[in-house]
Design a protein around this motif. Structure first.
Motif, mmCIF file in Angstrom:
data_model
loop_
_atom_site.group_PDB
_atom_site.id
_atom_site.type_symbol
_atom_site.label_atom_id
_atom_site.label_comp_id
_atom_site.label_asym_id
_atom_site.label_seq_id
_atom_site.Cartn_x
_atom_site.Cartn_y
_atom_site.Cartn_z
ATOM 1 N N ASN A 27 1.022 -1.377 0.059
ATOM 2 C CA ASN A 27 0.065 0.007 0.020
ATOM 3 C C ASN A 27 0.860 1.350 -0.048
ATOM 4 N N GLU A 28 2.067 1.079 -0.416
ATOM 5 C CA GLU A 28 2.888 2.556 -0.596
ATOM 6 C C GLU A 28 2.494 2.770 -1.924
ATOM 7 N N ALA A 29 2.596 4.178 -2.098
ATOM 8 C CA ALA A 29 2.037 4.906 -3.440
ATOM 9 C C ALA A 29 2.988 5.894 -3.661
ATOM 10 N N ALA A 30 3.029 6.649 -4.901
ATOM 11 C CA ALA A 30 3.660 7.601 -5.547
ATOM 12 C C ALA A 30 2.468 8.338 -6.324
ATOM 13 N N LEU A 31 2.760 9.555 -6.527
ATOM 14 C CA LEU A 31 1.636 10.434 -7.248
ATOM 15 C C LEU A 31 2.623 10.980 -8.544
ATOM 16 N N VAL A 32 2.415 10.569 -9.688
ATOM 17 C CA VAL A 32 3.076 11.046 -10.852
ATOM 18 C C VAL A 32 2.264 12.430 -11.312
ATOM 19 N N SER B 169 10.930 1.668 -14.643
ATOM 20 C CA SER B 169 12.110 1.956 -15.391
ATOM 21 C C SER B 169 11.965 3.312 -15.848
ATOM 22 N N VAL B 170 13.083 4.040 -15.904
ATOM 23 C CA VAL B 170 13.012 5.424 -16.405
ATOM 24 C C VAL B 170 13.658 5.620 -17.849
ATOM 25 N N TYR B 171 12.911 6.165 -18.597
ATOM 26 C CA TYR B 171 13.439 6.363 -20.252
ATOM 27 C C TYR B 171 13.347 7.874 -20.283
ATOM 28 N N HIS B 172 14.509 8.569 -20.529
ATOM 29 C CA HIS B 172 14.522 9.765 -21.011
ATOM 30 C C HIS B 172 14.218 9.911 -22.277
ATOM 31 N N THR B 173 12.935 10.893 -22.500
ATOM 32 C CA THR B 173 12.367 11.203 -23.774
ATOM 33 C C THR B 173 12.384 12.402 -24.131
ATOM 34 N N VAL C 65 9.983 8.979 -18.947
ATOM 35 C CA VAL C 65 8.858 8.321 -19.128
ATOM 36 C C VAL C 65 8.957 7.037 -18.044
ATOM 37 N N LEU C 66 7.877 6.617 -17.296
ATOM 38 C CA LEU C 66 7.966 5.667 -16.455
ATOM 39 C C LEU C 66 7.474 4.465 -16.893
ATOM 40 N N TYR C 67 8.107 3.085 -16.716
ATOM 41 C CA TYR C 67 7.432 1.982 -17.415
ATOM 42 C C TYR C 67 7.389 0.827 -16.251
ATOM 43 N N SER C 68 6.236 0.253 -16.144
ATOM 44 C CA SER C 68 6.418 -0.878 -15.348
ATOM 45 C C SER C 68 6.310 -2.099 -16.187
ATOM 46 N N ALA C 69 7.038 -3.030 -16.226
ATOM 47 C CA ALA C 69 7.113 -4.113 -17.355
ATOM 48 C C ALA C 69 6.306 -5.109 -16.721
ATOM 49 N N GLU C 70 5.998 -5.052 -15.442
ATOM 50 C CA GLU C 70 5.194 -6.103 -14.725
ATOM 51 C C GLU C 70 3.553 -5.979 -15.083
ATOM 52 N N SER D 198 2.932 -3.783 -17.589
ATOM 53 C CA SER D 198 2.785 -3.438 -18.863
ATOM 54 C C SER D 198 2.158 -2.115 -18.903
ATOM 55 N N VAL D 199 2.450 -1.280 -18.332
ATOM 56 C CA VAL D 199 1.835 -0.042 -18.444
ATOM 57 C C VAL D 199 3.049 1.050 -18.383
ATOM 58 N N ALA D 200 2.863 2.066 -19.102
ATOM 59 C CA ALA D 200 3.828 3.273 -19.183
ATOM 60 C C ALA D 200 3.060 4.663 -18.780
ATOM 61 N N PHE D 201 3.751 5.304 -18.011
ATOM 62 C CA PHE D 201 3.488 6.728 -17.731
ATOM 63 C C PHE D 201 4.315 7.995 -18.626
ATOM 64 N N VAL D 202 3.625 8.450 -19.611
ATOM 65 C CA VAL D 202 4.399 9.126 -20.440
ATOM 66 C C VAL D 202 4.205 10.513 -20.539
ATOM 67 N N GLY D 203 3.458 11.198 -19.852
ATOM 68 C CA GLY D 203 3.522 12.416 -19.478
ATOM 69 C C GLY D 203 3.003 13.078 -21.015
ATOM 70 N N ASP D 204 3.502 14.012 -21.558
ATOM 71 C CA ASP D 204 2.992 14.860 -22.716
ATOM 72 C C ASP D 204 3.776 14.243 -23.772
ATOM 73 N N VAL D 205 4.484 13.044 -23.890
ATOM 74 C CA VAL D 205 5.383 12.618 -24.996
ATOM 75 C C VAL D 205 4.288 12.033 -25.971
ATOM 76 N N LEU D 206 3.367 11.348 -25.773
ATOM 77 C CA LEU D 206 2.466 10.797 -26.713
ATOM 78 C C LEU D 206 1.053 10.759 -26.163
ATOM 79 N N PHE D 207 0.073 11.028 -27.020
ATOM 80 C CA PHE D 207 -1.433 11.035 -26.549
ATOM 81 C C PHE D 207 -2.054 10.154 -27.247
ATOM 82 N N ASN D 208 -3.340 9.894 -26.993
ATOM 83 C CA ASN D 208 -4.281 8.811 -27.824
ATOM 84 C C ASN D 208 -4.570 9.694 -29.146
ATOM 85 N N GLY D 209 -3.692 9.283 -30.179
ATOM 86 C CA GLY D 209 -4.052 10.162 -31.480
ATOM 87 C C GLY D 209 -3.459 11.171 -31.605
ATOM 88 N N GLY D 210 -2.374 11.670 -30.740
ATOM 89 C CA GLY D 210 -1.348 12.780 -31.037
ATOM 90 C C GLY D 210 -0.294 12.646 -30.245
#
Length: 217
Positions: free
Chosen positions: A26-31, A127-131, A140-145, A147-159
């Protein structure tokens, strides 16, 4: 055991702040706690979580505006973005003025992130990727387990992210997306900085900026 997350849109820009947590500890972070910190605290309380850090993908005001007061209140460190975004964080008072936000003071995080770093949340690893491209220090932050990435303003749905800000660059952004994100796999879901989630595979087929698998008719 896996990484869980919930999205809380904040600020007039409806920026996606992600509450991410390890369901074992139940430990958390806010992105990207961009503002409306009462909403974020309510969500954390509702989920019964203990926040151990705040993580920033980049230095734009709508993604970092609530960081300092929240970090002070919760007594937790601020991690990220990459040091190339230091000028954005130092320019926060000017950004506040420009966008009509309440004054946000300049700050530096407790830890800058580098490509290849790993950030832990409970027993989970990101995992941290400099983008660079949208901003020079975007990560960008990526959880392999999960299978989700938190991509900020790099990529959007359709943009993709805007590249007309200082030190933004269109080709650099395209290279970040194709070189860093696509190799993670088509089935990876991602949480963008604004708007609905998608998958890398869907964007590779249909996103007009970065599609590379458009079917031939």
């Amino acid at each position: 055991m896996s990484l869980q997350f919930e999205i809380v849109p904040v600020t007039p820009f409806q920026q996606n702040c992600s509450v991410i947590w390890c369901d074992e500890t139940n430990e958390a972070a806010l992105v990207d706690p961009g503002g409306d910190i009462h909403l974020l605290k309510d969500k954390v309380q509702q989920l019964g979580l203990t926040v151990t850090k705040l993580i920033l993908t980049h230095g734009h005001l709508d993604h970092v505006g609530g960081t300092e007061p929240l970090a002070a209140e919760l007594g937790v460190p601020v991690v990220g973005p990459h040091k190339e975004d230091a000028f954005w964080l130092q320019g926060l008072p000017r950004q506040s003025e420009m966008f009509g936000f309440p004054l946000t003071e300049a700050f530096d995080p407790d830890q800058w992130l580098e490509d290849g770093d790993v950030v832990t949340v409970g027993n989970q690893s990101l995992s941290v990727y400099h983008t660079p491209g949208h901003t020079p220090g975007h990560v960008v932050l990526y959880s392999a387990e999960a299978s989700v990435a938190f991509v900020g303003d790099v990529l959007f749905n359709g943009g993709i992210g805007r590249t007309d800000f200082p030190k933004g660059d269109f080709q650099t952004l395209i290279n970040s997306i194709k070189g860093k994100l696509w190799p993670l796999g088509n089935d990876v879901s991602f949480v963008p900085g604004h708007g609905p989630m998608s998958t890398f595979g869907k964007e590779r087929v249909s996103n007009p900026f970065v599609a590379d698998e458009m079917p031939l008719y």
